[in-house]
Design a protein around this motif. Structure first.
Motif, PDB file in Angstrom:
ATOM      1  N   HIS A 179       0.740-101.322  26.908  1.00 12.27           N
ATOM      2  CA  HIS A 179      -0.189-100.493  26.811  1.00 12.27           C
ATOM      3  C   HIS A 179      -0.806-100.037  28.045  1.00 12.27           C
ATOM      4  CE1 HIS A 179      -4.202 -98.636  25.519  1.00 12.27           C
ATOM      5  NE2 HIS A 179      -3.856 -98.236  24.578  1.00 12.27           N
ATOM      6  N   PRO A 180      -1.062 -98.868  28.494  1.00 14.51           N
ATOM      7  CA  PRO A 180      -1.755 -98.506  29.816  1.00 14.51           C
ATOM      8  C   PRO A 180      -2.982 -99.188  29.888  1.00 14.51           C
ATOM      9  CG  PRO A 180      -2.073 -96.513  28.214  1.00 14.51           C
ATOM     10  CD  PRO A 180      -1.237 -97.713  27.662  1.00 14.51           C
TER      11      PRO A 180
ATOM     12  N   ASP B 256       5.914 -94.235  11.988  1.00 12.54           N
ATOM     13  CA  ASP B 256       5.678 -95.339  11.097  1.00 12.54           C
ATOM     14  C   ASP B 256       5.163 -96.486  11.900  1.00 12.54           C
ATOM     15  OD1 ASP B 256       5.658 -96.815   8.865  1.00 12.54           O
ATOM     16  OD2 ASP B 256       7.710 -97.335   8.486  1.00 12.54           O
ATOM     17  N   TYR B 257       4.300 -97.371  11.302  1.00 17.27           N
ATOM     18  CA  TYR B 257       3.922 -98.367  12.018  1.00 17.27           C
ATOM     19  C   TYR B 257       4.941 -99.358  12.442  1.00 17.27           C
ATOM     20  CZ  TYR B 257       1.175-102.917  12.149  1.00 17.27           C
ATOM     21  OH  TYR B 257       0.606-104.205  12.794  1.00 17.27           O
ATOM     22  N   PRO B 258       5.022 -99.894  13.630  1.00 15.59           N
ATOM     23  CA  PRO B 258       4.096 -99.943  14.828  1.00 15.59           C
ATOM     24  C   PRO B 258       4.502 -98.792  15.748  1.00 15.59           C
ATOM     25  CG  PRO B 258       5.067-101.748  15.075  1.00 15.59           C
ATOM     26  CD  PRO B 258       5.744-101.259  13.554  1.00 15.59           C
ATOM     27  N   GLU B 259       5.154 -97.864  15.431  1.00 15.65           N
ATOM     28  CA  GLU B 259       5.922 -96.864  16.463  1.00 15.65           C
ATOM     29  C   GLU B 259       4.917 -96.398  17.704  1.00 15.65           C
ATOM     30  OE1 GLU B 259       9.644 -95.437  13.976  1.00 15.65           O
ATOM     31  OE2 GLU B 259       7.971 -94.214  14.032  1.00 15.65           O
ATOM     32  N   LYS B 260       5.457 -95.888  18.654  1.00 20.06           N
ATOM     33  CA  LYS B 260       4.540 -95.526  19.672  1.00 20.06           C
ATOM     34  C   LYS B 260       4.461 -94.034  19.865  1.00 20.06           C
ATOM     35  CE  LYS B 260       4.523 -95.736  24.975  1.00 20.06           C
ATOM     36  NZ  LYS B 260       5.131 -96.088  26.185  1.00 20.06           N
TER      37      LYS B 260
ATOM     38  N   ALA C 276      -3.651-100.894  14.853  1.00 20.14           N
ATOM     39  CA  ALA C 276      -2.505-100.058  14.935  1.00 20.14           C
ATOM     40  C   ALA C 276      -2.491 -99.051  15.712  1.00 20.14           C
ATOM     41  CB  ALA C 276      -2.222 -99.618  13.405  1.00 20.14           C
ATOM     42  N   GLU C 277      -3.561 -98.101  15.886  1.00 19.94           N
ATOM     43  CA  GLU C 277      -3.584 -96.983  16.530  1.00 19.94           C
ATOM     44  C   GLU C 277      -3.384 -97.499  18.183  1.00 19.94           C
ATOM     45  OE1 GLU C 277      -6.284 -93.949  14.010  1.00 19.94           O
ATOM     46  OE2 GLU C 277      -7.214 -95.106  15.394  1.00 19.94           O
ATOM     47  N   VAL C 278      -4.127 -98.476  18.589  1.00 24.35           N
ATOM     48  CA  VAL C 278      -4.258 -98.806  19.999  1.00 24.35           C
ATOM     49  C   VAL C 278      -2.765 -99.088  20.166  1.00 24.35           C
ATOM     50  CG1 VAL C 278      -5.146-100.717  21.542  1.00 24.35           C
ATOM     51  CG2 VAL C 278      -6.517 -99.474  20.033  1.00 24.35           C
ATOM     52  N   GLY C 279      -2.309-100.142  19.228  1.00 21.80           N
ATOM     53  CA  GLY C 279      -0.723-100.441  19.643  1.00 21.80           C
ATOM     54  C   GLY C 279       0.285 -99.404  19.621  1.00 21.80           C
ATOM     55  N   SER C 280      -0.043 -98.117  19.248  1.00 22.19           N
ATOM     56  CA  SER C 280       0.721 -96.910  19.187  1.00 22.19           C
ATOM     57  C   SER C 280       0.612 -96.087  20.514  1.00 22.19           C
ATOM     58  CB  SER C 280       0.670 -96.112  18.020  1.00 22.19           C
ATOM     59  OG  SER C 280       1.178 -96.841  16.744  1.00 22.19           O
TER      60      SER C 280
END
Length: 550
Positions: A232-233, A428-432, A453-457
């Motif tokens: 993640h940035p 699909d979870y947890p794709e970027k 999940a949103e942050v992980g993506s």
């Protein structure tokens, strides 16, 4: 004169009460006169015409329920007289043209962020310490205790100071009444110490209960999520503790990292307890390597970046009957503004898209994305039904009390967060997230699971609307809390950042509120404003297991 009711869509056969309406209130709207026959609480719905048992109930222009009994004109809509109903999905009918909003007021605007080797830009700068499996949680906690305060990341201990005052009173002989009612204050709570690494916002410890003992799919999904946080940035690097024998193997994590960031260049220190041996040896290595990583993280400074480098996660929690007419459409307009400038947004919470799937299907640019969305929704719904549940059981008691009495009503308002732009990708979870524009991400409606999940993506800012109030945050990304109504904003001002009750009161349009929110996002992304969830250290992190979670 401010209106006291609202008809959301021309095809609706119910009105939304914007204020409490007593019995006998005469409502004039679009040439129709309705007299209330029930008391209608603010946020609830009133029938425009007589509705017969079995008739359809429409809000937002879509089917949201079926009448269980006859409902007279002016009657209140409740869980007793209607039941959930929603439109079914069909083949895509492309509607990918959209009216882009005017973005002239944001032309040339930038934010100050942390530029990473892969070209992404962070809105914050954190070091992560992550367990591969719950067996390492204790060691993670020991590291946290050892590092946070000495490095200057400890927070004021307001409640500890208050507790000490009360305990002192008890020792001095105070009784129950004095303890319950005597005024106390924070006193001289210790202020935060100066940071050893001024350019690092903090160290975050992502404890979790997974990694082993579940399905192999759960372990793989966990590795994908953790890889999403490491790449993640907002993350400068990470220390990873592994026991060694768990399902969530380090090799799986490494593969997931490469999928998200080929040629990954951030510092990453992985320690395997069963390989190293003594706990003391591993912990000393973890301390040394974490501090070495923080030296490297401290080399980053904020630099200007285009707004296209912002990815917004869209979330709602503790929703009320105003969510779909104030805060949600406001951040929907924010989403459209950002998309028009080349940024990305993430609309998740698939159980809360029930009944409005067709609109999203039709907005998919690629047919394969429309097909994938249909498959993900149907599979998720089937799993819920097999577990004896269903999307119709999504609304919480708080939702229902405040006017969201069927899942379709809740969903029709929740979907407004996604604005009107075309759907560029379905994940699909947890794709970027890899494409700029509106992305759909399969997650549950559970606030923390979905935000995690949103942050992980890839979301580097999350906009979180709420009508009832919720403190939800995230360890590495600012979560901006937006009230749907002014009463909530004033009542819970310590955990709420922005108010869109101004829309309900007629003081601001949806477009004006959406532009105001984007301006605030730019300030947050630049580190100029600290949101309430960050200020309170609200570091909620719950990975989603692919079992049923609504």
């Amino acid at each position: 004169m401010k209106q006291n009711i609202l008809k959301i869509h021309p095809n609706d056969n119910v009105l939304v009460a914007l204020v409490d309406l007593p019995v006998g209130e005469v409502i004039n709207y679009d040439g129709v006169t309705v007299t209330t026959v029930d008391p209608i609480a603010a946020k609830h719905k009133v029938a425009i015409n007589d509705i017969k048992a079995g008739d359809s109930i429409y809000m937002y222009g879509v089917l949201v329920g079926k009448a269980q009994f006859d409902i007279p004109s002016g009657g209140v809509i409740t869980t007793k007289n209607i039941k959930h109903a929603a439109n079914s999905m069909s083949a895509a009918s492309k509607h990918t043209d959209w009216n882009k909003p005017d973005v002239s007021q944001f032309e040339g605007r930038t934010f100050n962020g942390y530029h990473r080797p892969d070209g992404s830009v962070g809105t914050a700068n954190y070091w992560l310490v992550i367990p591969m499996v719950f067996c390492e949680n204790r060691n993670i906690e020991v590291l946290q205790e050892s590092l946070i305060k000495p490095l200057g990341y400890g927070r004021k201990k307001t409640y500890e100071t208050k507790a000490q005052q009360l305990i002192g009173k008890i020792k001095a002989g105070s009784g129950v009444d004095e303890i319950l009612y005597t005024e106390i204050n924070a006193g001289d709570a210790a202020s935060q110490e100066s940071k050893v690494f001024p350019n690092v916002d903090g160290i975050k410890f992502l404890n979790h209960s997974g990694g082993c003992g579940g399905t192999r799919q759960d372990a793989e999904a966990l590795c994908g999520l953790l890889a999403g946080y490491i790449t993640h940035p907002n993350c400068a690097g990470a220390t990873v503790l592994s026991l060694g024998c768990q399902n969530a193997q380090v090799s799986i994590l490494e593969n997931e990292i490469q999928k998200r960031s080929p040629g990954f260049k951030k510092p990453l220190y992985v320690l395997d307890q069963q390989t190293i041996g003594k706990e003391s040896d591993m912990m000393e290595q973890a301390l040394r390597k974490t501090l070495a990583g923080l030296i490297q993280a401290n080399e980053y400074t904020r630099q200007p970046a285009p707004l296209s480098k912002i990815t917004i996660g869209l979330e709602c929690g503790g929703s009320d009957g105003f969510s779909g007419i104030s805060a949600n459409p406001a951040i929907g307009y924010t989403s459209d503004l950002l998309v028009a400038m080349g940024g990305s947004v993430i609309l998740a919470e698939f159980p809360e898209l029930c009944g409005v799937e067709q609109n999203l299907i039709d907005r998919c640019i690629q047919q394969e994305d429309a097909d994938r969305f249909v498959n993900l929704v149907r599979t998720y719904a089937q799993r819920a039904e097999e577990a004896g549940s269903g999307f119709d059981m999504n609304p919480s008691p708080g939702n229902i009390k405040d006017g969201l009495i069927t899942d379709a009503i809740k969903s029709a308002g929740a979907a407004k967060k996604g604005g009107t732009s075309p759907v560029v990708d379905v994940l699909d979870y947890p794709e970027k997230v890899v494409n700029p524009g509106l992305n759909l991400l399969c997650t549950p409606g559970n606030d923390v699971e979905s935000t995690t999940a949103e942050v992980g993506s890839g979301a580097n800012v999350v906009l979180f609307t709420t009508g009832l109030g919720t403190p939800t945050g995230n360890p590495i990304v600012p979560v901006v809390k937006i009230a749907t109504n002014t009463n909530l904003y004033n009542k819970m001002s310590d955990i709420i950042d922005l108010n869109t009750g101004t829309i309900i009161e007629g003081d601001e349009t949806i477009e004006q509120a959406g532009a105001r929110i984007l301006d605030y996002v730019i300030q947050v992304a630049s580190g100029e404003v600290e949101v309430a969830a960050v200020r309170h250290g609200q570091d909620d992190f719950i990975p989603w297991k692919r079992g049923v979670s609504l």
